[in-house]
Design an enzyme around this catalytic site. Structure first.
Site, PDB file in Angstrom:
ATOM      1  CE  LYS A  13      -2.081  -1.030   3.901  1.00 28.72           C
ATOM      2  NZ  LYS A  13      -1.370  -2.285   4.277  1.00 28.72           N
ATOM      3  NE  ARG A  88      -4.813  -1.174   9.724  1.00 30.94           N
ATOM      4  CZ  ARG A  88      -3.734  -0.696   9.097  1.00 30.94           C
ATOM      5  NH1 ARG A  88      -3.726   0.493   8.577  1.00 30.94           N
ATOM      6  NH2 ARG A  88      -2.664  -1.448   8.998  1.00 30.94           N
ATOM      7  NE  ARG A 127       8.229  -2.430   6.468  1.00 35.87           N
ATOM      8  CZ  ARG A 127       6.922  -2.183   6.442  1.00 35.87           C
ATOM      9  NH1 ARG A 127       6.418  -1.455   5.467  1.00 35.87           N
ATOM     10  NH2 ARG A 127       6.141  -2.674   7.367  1.00 35.87           N
ATOM     11  NE  ARG A 133       6.036  -0.279  10.087  1.00 34.10           N
ATOM     12  CZ  ARG A 133       4.988  -0.260   9.297  1.00 34.10           C
ATOM     13  NH1 ARG A 133       5.040   0.405   8.157  1.00 34.10           N
ATOM     14  NH2 ARG A 133       3.893  -0.908   9.624  1.00 34.10           N
ATOM     15  NE  ARG A 144       2.094  -4.937  10.951  1.00 38.57           N
ATOM     16  CZ  ARG A 144       3.220  -4.811  10.243  1.00 38.57           C
ATOM     17  NH1 ARG A 144       4.345  -5.342  10.664  1.00 38.57           N
ATOM     18  NH2 ARG A 144       3.204  -4.143   9.103  1.00 38.57           N
TER      19      ARG A 144
HETATM   20  P1  AP5 Z   1       4.775  -1.456   1.840  1.00 33.91           P
HETATM   21  O1  AP5 Z   1       4.507  -0.686   0.611  1.00 33.91           O
HETATM   22  O2  AP5 Z   1       5.393  -0.748   2.997  1.00 33.91           O
HETATM   23  O3  AP5 Z   1       3.452  -2.226   2.294  1.00 33.91           O
HETATM   24  P2  AP5 Z   1       2.234  -1.732   3.175  1.00 33.91           P
HETATM   25  O4  AP5 Z   1       1.039  -2.426   2.644  1.00 33.91           O
HETATM   26  O5  AP5 Z   1       2.223  -0.250   3.254  1.00 33.91           O
HETATM   27  O6  AP5 Z   1       2.689  -2.388   4.560  1.00 33.91           O
HETATM   28  P3  AP5 Z   1       2.629  -1.783   6.012  1.00 33.91           P
HETATM   29  O7  AP5 Z   1       3.535  -2.649   6.855  1.00 33.91           O
HETATM   30  O8  AP5 Z   1       2.855  -0.322   6.033  1.00 33.91           O
HETATM   31  O9  AP5 Z   1       1.160  -2.111   6.358  1.00 33.91           O
HETATM   32  P4  AP5 Z   1       0.384  -1.959   7.653  1.00 33.91           P
HETATM   33  O10 AP5 Z   1      -0.992  -1.902   7.162  1.00 33.91           O
HETATM   34  O11 AP5 Z   1       0.707  -3.027   8.648  1.00 33.91           O
HETATM   35  O12 AP5 Z   1       0.996  -0.656   8.317  1.00 33.91           O
HETATM   36  P5  AP5 Z   1       0.421   0.753   8.703  1.00 33.91           P
HETATM   37  O13 AP5 Z   1       1.573   1.669   8.762  1.00 33.91           O
HETATM   38  O14 AP5 Z   1      -0.746   1.107   7.899  1.00 33.91           O
HETATM   39  O15 AP5 Z   1       5.671  -2.711   1.436  1.00 33.91           O
HETATM   40  C1  AP5 Z   1       6.231  -3.582   2.398  1.00 33.91           C
HETATM   41  C2  AP5 Z   1       7.653  -3.933   1.981  1.00 33.91           C
HETATM   42  O16 AP5 Z   1       7.616  -4.646   0.753  1.00 33.91           O
HETATM   43  C3  AP5 Z   1       8.537  -2.706   1.730  1.00 33.91           C
HETATM   44  O17 AP5 Z   1       9.840  -2.957   2.173  1.00 33.91           O
HETATM   45  C4  AP5 Z   1       8.508  -2.537   0.205  1.00 33.91           C
HETATM   46  O18 AP5 Z   1       9.664  -1.938  -0.307  1.00 33.91           O
HETATM   47  C5  AP5 Z   1       8.334  -3.966  -0.269  1.00 33.91           C
HETATM   48  N1  AP5 Z   1       7.536  -4.077  -1.506  1.00 33.91           N
HETATM   49  C6  AP5 Z   1       6.424  -3.366  -1.821  1.00 33.91           C
HETATM   50  N2  AP5 Z   1       5.939  -3.751  -3.023  1.00 33.91           N
HETATM   51  C7  AP5 Z   1       6.767  -4.728  -3.476  1.00 33.91           C
HETATM   52  C8  AP5 Z   1       6.775  -5.531  -4.650  1.00 33.91           C
HETATM   53  N3  AP5 Z   1       5.848  -5.403  -5.627  1.00 33.91           N
HETATM   54  N4  AP5 Z   1       7.761  -6.455  -4.781  1.00 33.91           N
HETATM   55  C9  AP5 Z   1       8.697  -6.596  -3.808  1.00 33.91           C
HETATM   56  N5  AP5 Z   1       8.751  -5.863  -2.666  1.00 33.91           N
HETATM   57  C10 AP5 Z   1       7.776  -4.937  -2.501  1.00 33.91           C
HETATM   58  O19 AP5 Z   1      -0.114   0.467  10.195  1.00 33.91           O
HETATM   59  C11 AP5 Z   1       0.808   0.144  11.236  1.00 33.91           C
HETATM   60  C12 AP5 Z   1       0.025  -0.029  12.530  1.00 33.91           C
HETATM   61  O20 AP5 Z   1      -0.586   1.232  12.886  1.00 33.91           O
HETATM   62  C13 AP5 Z   1      -1.149  -1.042  12.493  1.00 33.91           C
HETATM   63  O21 AP5 Z   1      -0.732  -2.361  12.757  1.00 33.91           O
HETATM   64  C14 AP5 Z   1      -2.061  -0.478  13.587  1.00 33.91           C
HETATM   65  O22 AP5 Z   1      -1.564  -0.838  14.849  1.00 33.91           O
HETATM   66  C15 AP5 Z   1      -1.883   1.034  13.425  1.00 33.91           C
HETATM   67  N6  AP5 Z   1      -2.869   1.618  12.498  1.00 33.91           N
HETATM   68  C16 AP5 Z   1      -2.610   2.267  11.321  1.00 33.91           C
HETATM   69  N7  AP5 Z   1      -3.744   2.696  10.740  1.00 33.91           N
HETATM   70  C17 AP5 Z   1      -4.757   2.321  11.569  1.00 33.91           C
HETATM   71  C18 AP5 Z   1      -6.170   2.456  11.491  1.00 33.91           C
HETATM   72  N8  AP5 Z   1      -6.752   3.068  10.458  1.00 33.91           N
HETATM   73  N9  AP5 Z   1      -6.898   1.920  12.510  1.00 33.91           N
HETATM   74  C19 AP5 Z   1      -6.312   1.305  13.578  1.00 33.91           C
HETATM   75  N10 AP5 Z   1      -4.977   1.141  13.692  1.00 33.91           N
HETATM   76  C20 AP5 Z   1      -4.202   1.648  12.682  1.00 33.91           C
HETATM   77 MG    MG Z   2       2.258   1.176   4.820  1.00 32.07          MG
END
Ligand code: AP5
Ligand code: MG
Length: 187
Positions: A13, A88, A127, A133, A144
């Site tokens: 994402k 979410r 990552r 992270r 997660r």
């Molecule tokens: P990346 O692009 O970072 O993937 P992502 O889907 O953004 O993964 P996240 O870990 O950020 O998702 P998340 O939903 O757990 O985290 P968030 O910050 O929203 O890609 C991942 C890796 O793969 C990278 O190294 C990238 O380079 C690589 N990659 C990407 N595409 C690739 C490809 N095609 N091929 C190869 N490699 C690739 O949330 C974190 C925490 O915050 C949650 O767990 C929760 O506790 C809290 N939180 C956030 N939002 C909310 C909400 N709305 N409600 C409640 N809690 C929330």
């Molecule tokens: Mg993300």
């Protein structure tokens, strides 16, 4: 255009958001990034959110709605926007609808990114080695993914019923995925 990105952790994402934001000149709203910033700055929201994030659990809806509500106070009402990792839960989705309604707008497209779980774990473990992270440990990645299946997957059905959902294959190179996303937005 208001785009919502939904999908499990590590599906890409954030990676695809950066591309879309510059391609369509969108405002990027990532609750994950906002929360990590709040933790870094030691704000009240950050202090309250930290433990949830470090255990891979969702931060409570009221904190998220407060955070996004504040962000919307300065939201340029004509500008396109990309929501990354928000909403979410169905409660968050209804709050977003309310915030947009006040601006006379609504969610136009919901993109669900999908990928194999093995690939997702590989990406997140890679990552972890590169960025360190706090929630990329093997145990927290498992938590997660479970939380996504239990608490966020119902949101996908909610958006499917609204008719705004497009499912996009997140496997392959970032360029391949980006082109699929562009095709899905145009279709
Ligand atoms: P990346 O692009 O970072 O993937 P992502 O889907 O953004 O993964 P996240 O870990 O950020 O998702 P998340 O939903 O757990 O985290 P968030 O910050 O929203 O890609 C991942 C890796 O793969 C990278 O190294 C990238 O380079 C690589 N990659 C990407 N595409 C690739 C490809 N095609 N091929 C190869 N490699 C690739 O949330 C974190 C925490 O915050 C949650 O767990 C929760 O506790 C809290 N939180 C956030 N939002 C909310 C909400 N709305 N409600 C409640 N809690 C929330
Ligand atoms: Mg993300």
């Amino acid at each position: 255009m208001i785009i919502v990105f939904v999908g499990p952790p590590g599906v890409g994402k954030g990676t695809q958001s950066k591309r879309l934001v510059s391609h369509f000149q969108l405002v990027h709203i990532s609750t994950g990034e906002m929360l990590r910033k709040a933790i870094g700055e030691g704000t009240r929201v950050g202090v309250e959110a930290r433990d949830y994030i470090d255990h891979g659990r969702l931060v409570p809806d009221d904190l998220i709605v407060e955070l996004v509500g504040k962000r919307f106070e300065t939201f340029p009402s004509e500008q396109g926007c990309l929501m990354d990792g928000f909403p979410r839960t169905i409660t968050q989705a209804r709050s977003l609808d309310g915030l947009l309604e006040k601006l006379g707008r609504r969610v136009d497209v919901v993109i669900e990114l999908v990928a194999d779980r093995d690939e997702i774990r590989r990406r997140l473990l890679d990552r972890a080695r590169l960025e360190g992270r706090s929630d990329d440990s093997p145990e927290t990645i498992t938590a997660r993914l479970e939380i996504f299946d239990r608490q966020t997957a119902p949101l996908i059905d909610f958006y499917r019923k609204c008719g705004s959902l497009r499912q996009v294959n997140g496997m392959g190179t970032p360029d391949e995925v980006f082109n699929r996303i562009l095709d899905s937005i145009r279709s």
